[in-house]
Design a protein around this motif. Structure first.
Motif, PDB file in Angstrom:
ATOM      1  N   THR A 121       0.002   2.048  -3.934  1.00 21.76           N
ATOM      2  CA  THR A 121      -0.363   0.667  -3.832  1.00 21.76           C
ATOM      3  C   THR A 121       0.278  -0.309  -4.480  1.00 21.76           C
ATOM      4  OG1 THR A 121      -2.098   1.016  -5.575  1.00 21.76           O
ATOM      5  CG2 THR A 121      -2.712   1.747  -3.244  1.00 21.76           C
ATOM      6  N   HIS A 148       1.120   7.105   7.255  1.00 27.71           N
ATOM      7  CA  HIS A 148       1.056   6.283   6.010  1.00 27.71           C
ATOM      8  C   HIS A 148       2.635   5.770   6.178  1.00 27.71           C
ATOM      9  CE1 HIS A 148      -2.965   7.509   4.887  1.00 27.71           C
ATOM     10  NE2 HIS A 148      -2.606   8.671   4.968  1.00 27.71           N
ATOM     11  N   HIS A 149       2.581   4.490   5.332  1.00 31.31           N
ATOM     12  CA  HIS A 149       3.890   4.066   5.086  1.00 31.31           C
ATOM     13  C   HIS A 149       4.255   3.480   3.543  1.00 31.31           C
ATOM     14  CE1 HIS A 149       4.342   3.150   9.472  1.00 31.31           C
ATOM     15  NE2 HIS A 149       3.085   3.349   9.488  1.00 31.31           N
ATOM     16  N   GLU A 181       5.188  -1.541  11.678  1.00 24.93           N
ATOM     17  CA  GLU A 181       3.670  -1.264  11.424  1.00 24.93           C
ATOM     18  C   GLU A 181       3.725  -1.427   9.985  1.00 24.93           C
ATOM     19  OE1 GLU A 181       0.459   2.246  11.782  1.00 24.93           O
ATOM     20  OE2 GLU A 181       2.367   2.434  12.695  1.00 24.93           O
ATOM     21  N   TYR A 182       4.334  -1.046   8.726  1.00 20.80           N
ATOM     22  CA  TYR A 182       4.331  -1.335   7.724  1.00 20.80           C
ATOM     23  C   TYR A 182       4.335  -3.171   7.385  1.00 20.80           C
ATOM     24  CZ  TYR A 182       5.304  -1.942   2.651  1.00 20.80           C
ATOM     25  OH  TYR A 182       5.276  -2.503   1.425  1.00 20.80           O
ATOM     26  N   LEU A 184       3.527  -5.439   9.769  1.00 15.99           N
ATOM     27  CA  LEU A 184       2.330  -6.118  10.248  1.00 15.99           C
ATOM     28  C   LEU A 184       1.174  -5.824   9.374  1.00 15.99           C
ATOM     29  CD1 LEU A 184       2.828  -4.954  14.173  1.00 15.99           C
ATOM     30  CD2 LEU A 184       3.048  -7.240  12.983  1.00 15.99           C
ATOM     31  N   HIS A 185       1.132  -4.675   8.919  1.00 19.01           N
ATOM     32  CA  HIS A 185      -0.079  -4.475   7.953  1.00 19.01           C
ATOM     33  C   HIS A 185       0.077  -5.297   6.671  1.00 19.01           C
ATOM     34  CE1 HIS A 185      -2.309  -2.283   4.587  1.00 19.01           C
ATOM     35  NE2 HIS A 185      -3.235  -1.996   5.703  1.00 19.01           N
ATOM     36  N   LEU A 186       1.078  -5.500   6.080  1.00 22.02           N
ATOM     37  CA  LEU A 186       1.424  -6.480   5.247  1.00 22.02           C
ATOM     38  C   LEU A 186       0.902  -7.789   5.465  1.00 22.02           C
ATOM     39  CD1 LEU A 186       2.301  -7.203   2.422  1.00 22.02           C
ATOM     40  CD2 LEU A 186       4.724  -7.051   3.245  1.00 22.02           C
ATOM     41  N   ASN A 188      -1.024  -8.869   7.848  1.00 21.72           N
ATOM     42  CA  ASN A 188      -2.654  -8.682   7.927  1.00 21.72           C
ATOM     43  C   ASN A 188      -3.034  -9.031   6.580  1.00 21.72           C
ATOM     44  OD1 ASN A 188      -5.045  -8.570   9.370  1.00 21.72           O
ATOM     45  ND2 ASN A 188      -5.337  -6.504   8.255  1.00 21.72           N
ATOM     46  N   TYR A 189      -2.826  -8.244   5.592  1.00 23.53           N
ATOM     47  CA  TYR A 189      -3.211  -8.191   4.039  1.00 23.53           C
ATOM     48  C   TYR A 189      -3.014  -9.666   3.609  1.00 23.53           C
ATOM     49  CZ  TYR A 189      -3.060  -7.787  -0.836  1.00 23.53           C
ATOM     50  OH  TYR A 189      -2.977  -7.812  -2.290  1.00 23.53           O
TER      51      TYR A 189
END
Length: 211
Positions: A121, A148-149, A181-182, A184-186, A188-189
């Motif tokens: 994390t 997971h990434h 995906e990694y 895009l998740h970042l 969003n965060y």
């Protein structure tokens, strides 16, 4: 030969220097040191963990391959009980970026070593500590494993400290942006953090440009 490393741990192992003596902090079951020694990538290893249970699992794996003469297992809070004189590479994988930064900040010989880090994390906190303390990040990769990434990078001390910003902390020396995906998740965060008043506009724009 022990060869069942996950994609994440394989990527961590790939950044270790050939022929090195490693210390694996938070060794868990001991997969990394056993693999590195058996494969010949590492001459020897020290495996350490703060908890007795994981360390006992590591000792069992080491003994099952008769590697007790090449892998030393030590109960230690971070690197507190590790003599770094003979160590070349420090591997810290599987814990948060803030804890990794804390472990390194308490180690008086980290500057002389090659660091291989896998924050589970907040990799930005580990990168920030490295940059703030005069380290250069070398390889900086994203690895997808079992849905997971993961962020994995290595670093060495240069003594050069310059002004850095969130783009450096979150993206470091990443050159491959193919794991959408990694990122895009970042994104969003970061957008959620912006709702709380933080300003990540330049960082968000940079990520969008690169993916």
């Amino acid at each position: 030969m022990y060869n069942s490393l996950s994609k994440r741990l394989s990527a961590v192992a790939s950044l270790v220097n050939d022929g090195s003596v490693i210390v694996d902090v938070g060794c868990d079951h001991g997969y990394i040191p056993v693999y590195l020694v058996l494969s010949g990538r590492a001459k020897s290893a020290i495996a350490c963990d703060i908890n007795r249970g994981p360390l006992d699992s590591c000792i069992a794996l080491v003994n099952s391959y008769n590697l007790g003469d090449r892998i030393q297992c030590v109960l230690s809070d971070g690197l507190d009980n590790i003599d770094g004189k003979s160590v070349d590479d420090i591997v810290i994988a599987g814990m948060g970026g803030e804890l990794i930064a804390d472990i390194l900040s308490r180690c008086d010989y980290a500057r002389q070593k090659h660091l291989v880090l896998n924050p589970m994390t907040h990799p930005e906190l580990a990168r920030k500590w490295l940059y703030d303390n005069g380290y250069s990040i070398d390889n900086d990769i994203i690895v997808a494993d079992a849905g997971h990434h993961y962020s994995i990078f290595d670093a060495h001390y240069t003594g050069i400290i310059r002004d850095r910003d969130d783009i450096d902390y979150f993206l470091g020396n990443i050159t491959d942006y193919s794991d959408r995906e990694y990122f895009l998740h970042l994104l969003n965060y970061l957008r959620n953090k912006q709702k709380g008043g933080a300003d990540y506009t330049r960082l968000i724009d940079t990520i969008e440009d690169r993916i």
